[in-house]
Design a protein around this motif. Structure first.
Motif, PDB file in Angstrom:
ATOM      1  N   GLY A   1      76.229  47.710  30.871  1.00  0.00           N
ATOM      2  CA  GLY A   1      76.220  46.323  31.361  1.00  0.00           C
ATOM      3  C   GLY A   1      76.115  45.382  30.168  1.00  0.00           C
ATOM      4  N   ASP A   2      75.213  45.729  29.270  1.00  0.00           N
ATOM      5  CA  ASP A   2      74.982  44.937  28.073  1.00  0.00           C
ATOM      6  C   ASP A   2      76.224  44.948  27.173  1.00  0.00           C
ATOM      7  N   LEU A   3      76.791  46.146  27.037  1.00  0.00           N
ATOM      8  CA  LEU A   3      78.003  46.292  26.225  1.00  0.00           C
ATOM      9  C   LEU A   3      79.121  45.409  26.756  1.00  0.00           C
ATOM     10  N   TRP A   4      79.241  45.448  28.095  1.00  0.00           N
ATOM     11  CA  TRP A   4      80.293  44.685  28.748  1.00  0.00           C
ATOM     12  C   TRP A   4      80.119  43.197  28.442  1.00  0.00           C
ATOM     13  N   ILE A   5      78.863  42.725  28.571  1.00  0.00           N
ATOM     14  CA  ILE A   5      78.581  41.313  28.294  1.00  0.00           C
ATOM     15  C   ILE A   5      78.925  40.996  26.835  1.00  0.00           C
ATOM     16  N   ASN A   6      78.490  41.885  25.935  1.00  0.00           N
ATOM     17  CA  ASN A   6      78.740  41.635  24.523  1.00  0.00           C
ATOM     18  C   ASN A   6      80.222  41.661  24.194  1.00  0.00           C
ATOM     19  N   PHE A   7      80.914  42.604  24.844  1.00  0.00           N
ATOM     20  CA  PHE A   7      82.347  42.702  24.605  1.00  0.00           C
ATOM     21  C   PHE A   7      82.999  41.357  24.926  1.00  0.00           C
ATOM     22  N   HIS A   8      82.619  40.819  26.090  1.00  0.00           N
ATOM     23  CA  HIS A   8      83.222  39.552  26.479  1.00  0.00           C
ATOM     24  C   HIS A   8      82.748  38.419  25.597  1.00  0.00           C
ATOM     25  N   GLY A   9      81.441  38.466  25.276  1.00  0.00           N
ATOM     26  CA  GLY A   9      80.891  37.421  24.424  1.00  0.00           C
ATOM     27  C   GLY A   9      81.552  37.438  23.049  1.00  0.00           C
ATOM     28  N   ARG A  10      81.779  38.623  22.539  1.00  0.00           N
ATOM     29  CA  ARG A  10      82.249  38.717  21.165  1.00  0.00           C
ATOM     30  C   ARG A  10      83.732  38.461  21.021  1.00  0.00           C
ATOM     31  N   THR A  11      84.496  38.969  21.985  1.00  0.00           N
ATOM     32  CA  THR A  11      85.922  38.958  21.720  1.00  0.00           C
ATOM     33  C   THR A  11      86.677  37.894  22.493  1.00  0.00           C
ATOM     34  N   ASN A  12      86.170  37.480  23.614  1.00  0.00           N
ATOM     35  CA  ASN A  12      86.988  36.552  24.381  1.00  0.00           C
ATOM     36  C   ASN A  12      86.173  35.596  25.244  1.00  0.00           C
ATOM     37  N   LEU A  13      85.455  34.713  24.607  1.00  0.00           N
ATOM     38  CA  LEU A  13      84.818  33.627  25.335  1.00  0.00           C
ATOM     39  C   LEU A  13      85.926  32.694  25.778  1.00  0.00           C
ATOM     40  N   SER A  14      85.811  32.106  26.969  1.00  0.00           N
ATOM     41  CA  SER A  14      86.792  31.074  27.291  1.00  0.00           C
ATOM     42  C   SER A  14      86.108  29.709  27.343  1.00  0.00           C
ATOM     43  N   PHE A  15      86.912  28.661  27.332  1.00  0.00           N
ATOM     44  CA  PHE A  15      86.369  27.307  27.304  1.00  0.00           C
ATOM     45  C   PHE A  15      85.607  26.996  28.585  1.00  0.00           C
TER      46      PHE A  15
END
Ligand SMILES: *[C@@H]1O[C@H](CO)[C@@H](O)[C@H](O)[C@H]1NC(C)=O
Ligand SMILES: *[C@@H]1O[C@H](CO)[C@@H](O)[C@H](O)[C@H]1NC(C)=O
Ligand SMILES: *[C@@H]1O[C@H](CO)[C@@H](O)[C@H](O)[C@H]1NC(C)=O
Length: 337
Positions: A26-40
């Motif tokens: 769950g944490d990895l998933w959040i970080n993955f999104h946080g790190r690689t593809n934040l959207s506006f």
């Protein structure tokens, strides 16, 4: 009995395993999104939206981040703080993207920047991106800390172009407006040396804030500040259509706002040249901001009284956002001494 217990342990074991998987991935998933593809962050009426869904958040203020990152040796502290915030479930941090003319200044003199300090701001943004934290970046101070409008007026005097020595000439002097626009343009179009992304294209930035706690006491009608906000917000939008924009108001109601005047902490608050509703109504302003300093704003030092004030203050601004402005309202600073 024994069989029953065995099953219980099996269930507990299975549940712990699920918790473990969730905590890891769950944490990895959040970080993955946080790190690689934040959207506006966008807005739809009174709601903030990310990826088409309402975005709710809690956050904090650390005005000193850029300043702390100038020395490379203190940068790990910033990472630690952002990580701590992220672990607490906080997802937005408000900080200063200015330091005018003082120690470790970003802007040394009008239009002249210290690259070393700009890299510190680059680092703050890059590190926030790593931790999945979005930033609200404020562009100037009404107060004197870190230079503020006083420094701009001083520069105009030194260069012999100032109309007046009043600190409020920051808002109406054409030469000073030009200084500020120049500053805004340089920051918004800055290419981050760590990520290669221009600030105006970086979704790590939640929003720009024009000025921390603007007051223009020399024009209590509010026209001067209103005019400045209109011009500067249009200017920001002409460079950056990606990011949301707020003013940075404390939230006081002006003298003509008869519906709301009684919600102010005291009489003086109507005469500081701002009006929450009018200022926040401007179409190039995407959301409203409010500060809450009950004991600082009032001479009545009674906890119950202060508590009642805060309750009314918050409800009135939430209603303004909902009914009059049709924009989100963010409580960006609060404190009790
Ligand atoms: C990032 O997200 C945006 C919007 O959700 C999407 O259009 C884009 O394809 C994504 N990029 C990558 C590399 O996943
Ligand atoms: C915006 O909000 C309105 C009203 O809640 C809703 O009907 C609409 O679908 C939303 N639009 C988007 C793009 O989310
Ligand atoms: C401008 O503000 C500063 C800081 O509050 C103050 O020291 C200074 O006297 C002010 N200047 C004028 C001309 O009022």
């Amino acid at each position: 009995m024994l069989g029953g217990n065995g099953r219980l342990y099996a269930i507990i074991g299975f549940a712990s395993c699920l918790v473990f998987i969730y905590m890891s991935f769950g944490d990895l998933w959040i970080n993955f999104h946080g790190r690689t593809n934040l959207s506006f962050v966008k807005r739809n009426g009174t709601q903030f939206i990310v990826d088409g869904r309402p975005f709710y958040f809690n956050g904090w203020n650390s005005y000193w981040m850029m300043d702390q990152c100038v020395e490379e040796s203190s940068r790990p502290r910033i990472r630690e703080m952002l990580q701590t915030g992220a672990k607490m479930g906080l997802t937005v941090c408000r900080t200063w993207a200015f330091n005018d003319g003082t120690y470790n200044a970003l802007q040394i003199s009008p239009g002249k920047f210290d690259e070393r300090v700009f890299r510190a701001l680059d680092y703050v943004i890059a590190e926030a991106r790593q931790q999945g934290i979005r930033l609200i970046l404020s562009l100037v101070n009404n107060l004197q800390a870190y230079g503020g409008k006083t420094q701009y007026v001083k520069w105009a005097w030194e260069e012999g172009v100032a109309l007046s020595s009043s600190n409020d000439s920051f808002f109406y002097d054409p030469a000073i407006r030009h200084y500020f626009k120049n500053y805004v343009k340089r920051v918004l179009t800055r290419k981050n040396t760590f990520t290669g992304i221009e600030y105006r294209d970086d979704p790590t930035i939640f929003a720009w804030e024009l000025i921390n706690e603007p007051r223009c006491l020399t024009d209590p009608s509010g026209d001067t500040l209103q005019d400045w906000i209109e011009e500067m917000s249009m200017f920001v939008k002409s460079i950056d259509r990606n990011h949301l924009l707020t003013v940075g108001l404390e939230g006081f109601y002006g003298p003509k706002n008869s519906k709301r005047l009684s919600f102010n902490p005291e009489f003086w608050a109507a005469d500081v040249g701002s009006d929450f509703t009018r200022n926040s109504m401007i179409s190039t302003i995407d959301f409203a901001s409010v500060h809450i300093y009950p004991d600082h704003w009032s001479h009545i030092q009674n906890f119950e009284y202060n508590l009642r004030f805060v309750s009314k203050w918050m409800i009135s601004h939430i209603e303004d956002g909902d009914k009059d402005l049709k924009k989100p309202v963010m409580f960006t600073e609060f404190g009790l001494s």
